[in-house]
Design an enzyme around this catalytic site. Structure first.
Site, short mmCIF file in Angstrom:
data_model
loop_
_atom_site.label_atom_id
_atom_site.label_comp_id
_atom_site.label_asym_id
_atom_site.label_seq_id
_atom_site.Cartn_x
_atom_site.Cartn_y
_atom_site.Cartn_z
N HIS A 146 16.43 15.23 10.76
CA HIS A 146 16.37 16.53 11.21
C HIS A 146 15.52 16.68 12.33
O HIS A 146 14.16 17.34 12.44
CB HIS A 146 15.70 17.71 10.20
CG HIS A 146 16.47 17.52 8.85
ND1 HIS A 146 16.48 16.86 7.98
CD2 HIS A 146 17.50 18.49 8.65
CE1 HIS A 146 17.54 17.31 7.05
NE2 HIS A 146 18.16 18.12 7.60
N ALA A 181 -39.36 38.47 -10.89
CA ALA A 181 -38.11 38.34 -10.26
C ALA A 181 -37.56 36.67 -10.70
O ALA A 181 -36.41 36.52 -10.79
CB ALA A 181 -38.26 38.29 -8.61
#
Length: 705
Positions: free
Chosen positions: A531, A340
């Site tokens: 704003h 593996a």
């Protein structure tokens, strides 16, 4: 076969689809001489003479060009007509041309050649004849033998032979239709058929003394007819026998099994994409079934610690059900160790028939589990070019893992890669969604009004009449005047409640919700130069002035929507414009393609209105609620100055042309939009001192941007 019998034109259509357009075009354009009459068509036969084939028939003086240009003449002279000297009859049922001619006569009827001079039928009539023969009960070799006659006649060959694979599949022999077994002795050049793809061989011969050699056109025609032969092999029911048939049937069964497994895996994998262990278990079980392995292991890569690990283990009994069991403690080993490890580090598939003879094999796992490994087939699992794990099949139940197993495993791992990648994306999305919910919850907590703020205003939400500034009813009112006159920081929220009560009353509106809504809106305005909360209040007071001084112009829902929209129209404004959001690649620009800030202001409005204790519109019916929210959306979006100029121009055109109609919803929407812009820019209509201060604030904001 039954399908072709019911659809006689299907074979022709299929050939037309498979034959190249260049081939068909060459046939149609080719010019040549008319085929000379000949009755020797059926005398062409194969011979098993070692030095060649007997020339027992006269050469057919025909060319490929004339065949295609004069198909009907060819039929009358060589197939349809059975004059003296011909050894075969059109009604013959023996193999060869007789079978084809009989089928053709049944459909078209025999014609006298003298009645058809100068006429032509379709260039593909010969293909139709072959199609009808395929639809009959003839086997493949008979069809191919008949086709060989057609090909030999077409290219003016003096002799032809058809060779095929014998029953055992190990040699080539001559096909002879007059023999009972139809296979003659082995050709002296025969050899073992090592290639399973070899099926038939057609030999065409022109003898010494022939007027011409085989041309490129002849090769093209032969190739085309052999394409028809390939289709015939696929269309007839009687196929191959012996080892070839066994091999083909096994391949078909294997392919069907692979398709079924992949289909099942696809369904299961994407149903379980949300659960990692369930997904890995499905992959392991499906791989075992596909490759008929005794055990399966799936290792994932831990790049941080440079290890391979597994937390799911195959504990199936040899004759029992497949059992994949999760373990509390992982099995871990170095990333470069074992089969593996080699697969992961090199990104290559490994097929080992004797594990203990392979130096790469890691015996530690066998020692820990007590299992004996014999054969291994290990495949890397890739994601975006990076190996994220390896799936390992152990001990095939019957024999070793084959090349077919490798091919099937490669296809299977593609699905595994996709499933694991999708699962990883889903996990990341779930984490992102969880983070968003936590952040939103934190934001709601800090952006909502506190209980202390509510206590200050709820004690006396409405101002006494004598305390209300008279200028609130004037277009010249400014928020700065009120705050300068009253030291109470809640004077503006109370003035908003006063204006709301004046316009809409108190019936159907909860005063607690109104207070929370007003205070939360105030809290969600940032401390930017222009704003800000004071600008929002000035715009709202201007809309109050318009609505109150224009009775009957707007209906109740329109007034409610515009009044709320004015208070919310710049929620969470950052002091920068839309162009800045796009150029600075602010996340807001990714969320909204147009009117970036206005879309954000509306979404902030929706979030506030949906919070507990802020649902000031809850008394409205569902239909009215949807209408008001739609009006609020349009009103806030209308404050985008990029939209104002187009809206004003369209409205001006309607008025100038005397086409404006208050009963048309779109016309009313334009007026509401224009009213929102007027209130948003109301500072230019205020007294000079206030306008001058406003300009300073705007320039300061632009400078910061």
């Amino acid at each position: 076969k039954s399908y072709l019998a019911n659809n006689p034109d299907a074979f022709e259509e299929l050939v037309l689809e498979l034959a190249s357009s260049q081939q068909l075009e060459n046939w149609l354009k080719r010019k040549g001489k008319t085929i000379t009459k000949s009755s020797t068509y059926d005398k062409l036969s194969s011979n098993d003479n070692e030095t060649g084939l007997k020339n027992n028939s006269k050469r057919i003086p025909a060319t490929a060009d004339s065949l295609l240009l004069n198909n009907e003449s060819y039929y009358n002279n060589n197939i349809g007509k059975t004059g003296s000297g011909s050894s075969s009859s059109s009604s013959s049922t023996s193999t060869g041309t007789g079978r084809i001619v009989a089928k053709y006569d049944q459909v078209h009827g025999k014609k006298d050649a003298s009645n058809n001079k100068g006429s032509h039928f379709s260039n593909f009539q010969l293909m139709k004849i072959l199609n009808r023969n395929i639809s009959s009960d003839a086997d493949q070799l008979t069809i191919l033998y008949d086709m060989a006659k057609h090909i030999a006649t077409t290219v003016s060959a003096d002799h032809y032979s058809l060779y095929t694979v014998n029953e055992s599949g190990n040699a080539i022999c001559l096909y002879q239709p007059d023999r009972k077994d139809r296979l003659g002795r082995f050709n002296n050049m025969s050899a073992n058929c090592t290639s399973r793809q070899f099926l038939r061989v057609l030999v065409l011969i022109k003898t010494v003394g022939s007027k011409s050699r085989f041309s490129n056109n002849d090769e093209e025609i032969v190739t085309t007819f052999l394409q028809w032969g390939s289709l015939a092999l696929c269309s007839t029911k009687l196929s191959f026998s012996g080892p070839i048939l066994d091999h083909m049937m096994k391949a078909v069964d294997r392919q069907r099994q692979l398709q079924n497994v992949l289909f099942s895996v696809s369904q299961s994998i994407f149903n379980e994409v949300t659960k990692r262990n369930a997904l890995l278990e499905i992959i392991m079980v499906s791989a075992k079934k596909l490759l008929n392995a005794d055990r399966c292991a799936l290792f994932l890569v831990d790049y941080e610690n440079q290890e391979l690990y597994a937390d799911l283990f195959d504990e199936s009994e040899p004759s029992g059900d497949i059992k994949i069991v999760p373990k509390e403690k992982d099995i871990r080993f170095p990333i470069k160790k074992g089969i593996a490890g080699y697969t992961v580090t090199h990104g290559q598939m490994i097929n080992v028939s004797d594990a203990y003879k392979d130096p790469r094999f890691n015996r530690d796992i066998d020692i820990k589990t007590g299992y004996t490994t014999r054969s291994i087939l290990c495949m890397p699992i890739m994601n975006k070019g990076r190996c994220i794990g390896a799936i390992q099949m152990v001990n095939k139940i019957s024999g070793d893992f084959t090349k077919e197993d490798e091919d099937a495993f490669k296809i299977f791992t593609v699905y595994c890669n996709l499933a694991l990648h999708t699962s990883e994306i889903y996990v990341q999305l779930r984490k992102s969604e969880s983070k968003r919910k936590v952040a939103l919850d934190s934001y709601f907590y800090h952006s909502s009004c506190t209980n202390e703020e509510m206590e200050d205003i709820i004690a006396s939400p409405y101002m006494l009449t004598e305390s209300i500034p008279i200028r609130i009813e004037s277009i010249n009112f400014t928020a700065d005047d009120a705050t300068a006159e009253f030291s109470d920081p809640n004077v503006l929220p109370r003035l908003f409640l006063h204006m709301f009560r004046e316009l809409f009353g108190t019936t159907g509106f909860d005063v607690f919700d109104l207070c929370r809504f007003t205070l939360t809106c105030r809290k969600n305005y940032r401390r930017v130069p222009y704003h800000n909360w004071y600008h929002a209040f000035n715009v709202t007071q201007s809309m109050y002035y318009i609505i109150k001084n224009s009775p009957g112009v707007f209906d109740r829902l329109e007034c409610l929507a515009m009044f709320i929209a004015c208070l919310c129209h710049d929620l969470d404004h950052r002091g920068t414009n839309n162009a800045f959001q796009v150029k600075s690649e602010n996340p807001l620009a990714d969320l909204y393609s147009t009117s970036v800030l206005e879309q954000h202001h509306f979404n902030m409005t929706v979030m506030i209105l949906q919070r507990d204790g802020h649902t000031i519109l809850s008394s409205l019916s569902k239909e009215d609620h949807e209408i008001v929210m739609s009006y609020i959306h349009d009103a806030i979006i209308a404050t985008d100055l990029a939209l104002y100029f187009g809206n004003r121009s369209a409205l001006q055109k309607l008025v100038d042309n005397n086409e404006f109609d208050w009963n048309i919803p779109r016309h009313r929407s334009r007026v509401r939009g224009l009213a929102m812009t007027a209130c948003d820019l109301i500072a230019v209509a205020k007294p000079w001192e206030y306008q001058f201060e406003t300009v300073k604030q705007i320039f300061a904001e632009f400078y910061d941007q």
